[in-house]
Design a protein around this motif. Structure first.
Motif, short mmCIF file in Angstrom:
data_model
loop_
_atom_site.label_atom_id
_atom_site.label_comp_id
_atom_site.label_asym_id
_atom_site.label_seq_id
_atom_site.Cartn_x
_atom_site.Cartn_y
_atom_site.Cartn_z
N HIS A 6 0.83 -1.19 0.00
CA HIS A 6 0.00 0.00 0.00
C HIS A 6 0.88 1.26 0.00
O HIS A 6 1.86 1.34 0.74
N ILE A 7 0.53 2.18 -0.83
CA ILE A 7 1.26 3.45 -0.93
C ILE A 7 0.52 4.50 -0.12
O ILE A 7 -0.68 4.72 -0.31
N ALA A 12 2.44 9.14 -2.29
CA ALA A 12 1.78 9.45 -3.56
C ALA A 12 2.00 10.92 -3.94
O ALA A 12 2.26 11.24 -5.11
N VAL A 13 1.91 11.80 -2.95
CA VAL A 13 2.13 13.22 -3.22
C VAL A 13 3.57 13.48 -3.63
O VAL A 13 3.85 14.25 -4.57
N VAL A 14 4.49 12.81 -2.95
CA VAL A 14 5.91 12.98 -3.29
C VAL A 14 6.18 12.51 -4.72
O VAL A 14 6.86 13.19 -5.50
N TRP A 15 5.63 11.34 -5.07
CA TRP A 15 5.81 10.82 -6.42
C TRP A 15 5.19 11.75 -7.46
O TRP A 15 5.76 11.98 -8.53
N LEU A 16 4.05 12.31 -7.14
CA LEU A 16 3.38 13.24 -8.07
C LEU A 16 4.25 14.49 -8.28
O LEU A 16 4.41 14.95 -9.43
#
Length: 294
Positions: A6-7, A12-16
């Protein structure tokens, strides 16, 4: 069955953010490449995005005949080789003694404060220009490589990497009769390969991309570095046409300053793109292990 990982929302915000940042860097490059392979009309009307419109090699065919471009390209290659060699040698020579403690180098802190001071303050543009002129370095390659001969940030990275090398290696070598010069070049420098590769990459990119010092210190067009030449390009169509044959004018009409200059920018990026993959594997470890610990 393997459990799905699970992410978290934070990840997820960092990857975005990273994806958006990477795209913002990549899209201008792809657009420049696309323009260089597009025809004059598509480029000037702003129809070119990430894919060339009306594909043509006219810009690169004209570039092959641009003698000033390749002369400047060679000047930048010479600058990178000479400047990087000077940066690396002086960085090692300065970082090694500064990596010692006060018992081995009593005046270390004085020199360290001087080094840090130069990171915060400089003599300024006009005093530097007067100094270069007084030393008779104007319009020479030395005016481009000597003012930044000792990159302080690289010295600090290398110094802290040297600090992380076990002292037992140096003590064992000294007991065997090794001189400080031998210890530095045969023990410390080989072990500091990640940090040295990192600062070498910094030096190469810095010298290759520098353009402002070329505008200030170089007066002869044949001695201009590549980035200074590209930055100073102007659409002087009348002068260009005056020295062209009829066939060359017809070929030029298929180009625009935008497509022609885009081709020059694309070619100028190739050396750095070719070198970076070989040094990238050392980059992260060199930065982390040479992080500032002062």
């Amino acid at each position: 069955m393997k459990k799905r990982k699970h992410i978290s929302l934070f990840d997820a915000v960092v990857w975005l953010i990273l994806i958006i940042s990477a795209a913002s860097c990549l899209f201008p490059i792809l657009n420049t490449v696309a323009i260089s392979f597009s025809d004059k009309t598509s480029a000037l009307t702003g129809k070119v995005g990430l894919i060339p419109k009306n594909f043509t090699l006219a810009a690169y065919e004209a570039l092959v005949q641009e003698t000033q471009f390749f002369r400047s390209f060679l000047n930048s290659v010479v600058r990178v080789i000479l400047g990087t060699a000077i940066n690396m040698f002086l960085s090692v020579m300065m970082a090694y003694p500064l990596s010692k403690d006060k018992t081995a180098f009593p005046s270390r802190n004085i020199y360290m404060w001087i080094v840090v001071f130069t990171m915060l303050f400089s003599g300024g543009l006009i005093p530097t220009f007067l100094l270069i002129n007084q030393l008779k370095l104007m319009d020479t390659i030395w005016a481009l490589v000597l003012p930044g001969a000792v990159p302080v940030f690289s010295v600090i990275i290398l110094m802290n990497f040297f600090k992380g090398i076990p002292k037992g290696l140096e003590e064992a070598a000294a007991m065997d009769g090794a001189s400080p010069w031998y210890i530095m070049w045969r023990i410390f420098v080989p072990l500091a390969k990640p940090a040295i590769a990192t600062i070498a990459l910094f030096a190469i990119v810095n010298h290759w991309n520098a353009f402002f010092d070329g505008k200030i210190y170089i007066n002869s067009p044949e001695k201009l570095p590549l980035q200074t030449y590209i930055q100073s390009l102007t659409a002087d169509t009348s002068r260009r046409y005056a020295n062209m044959t009829y066939d060359q004018i017809l070929r030029q009409q298929q180009l625009s300053t935008l497509t022609f200059n885009s081709a020059k920018i694309v070619v100028s990026m190739i050396p750095i793109l070719a070198i970076y993959p070989f040094l990238q594997k050392y980059f992260v470890s060199g930065i982390v292990m040479g992080a500032v610990k002062e």
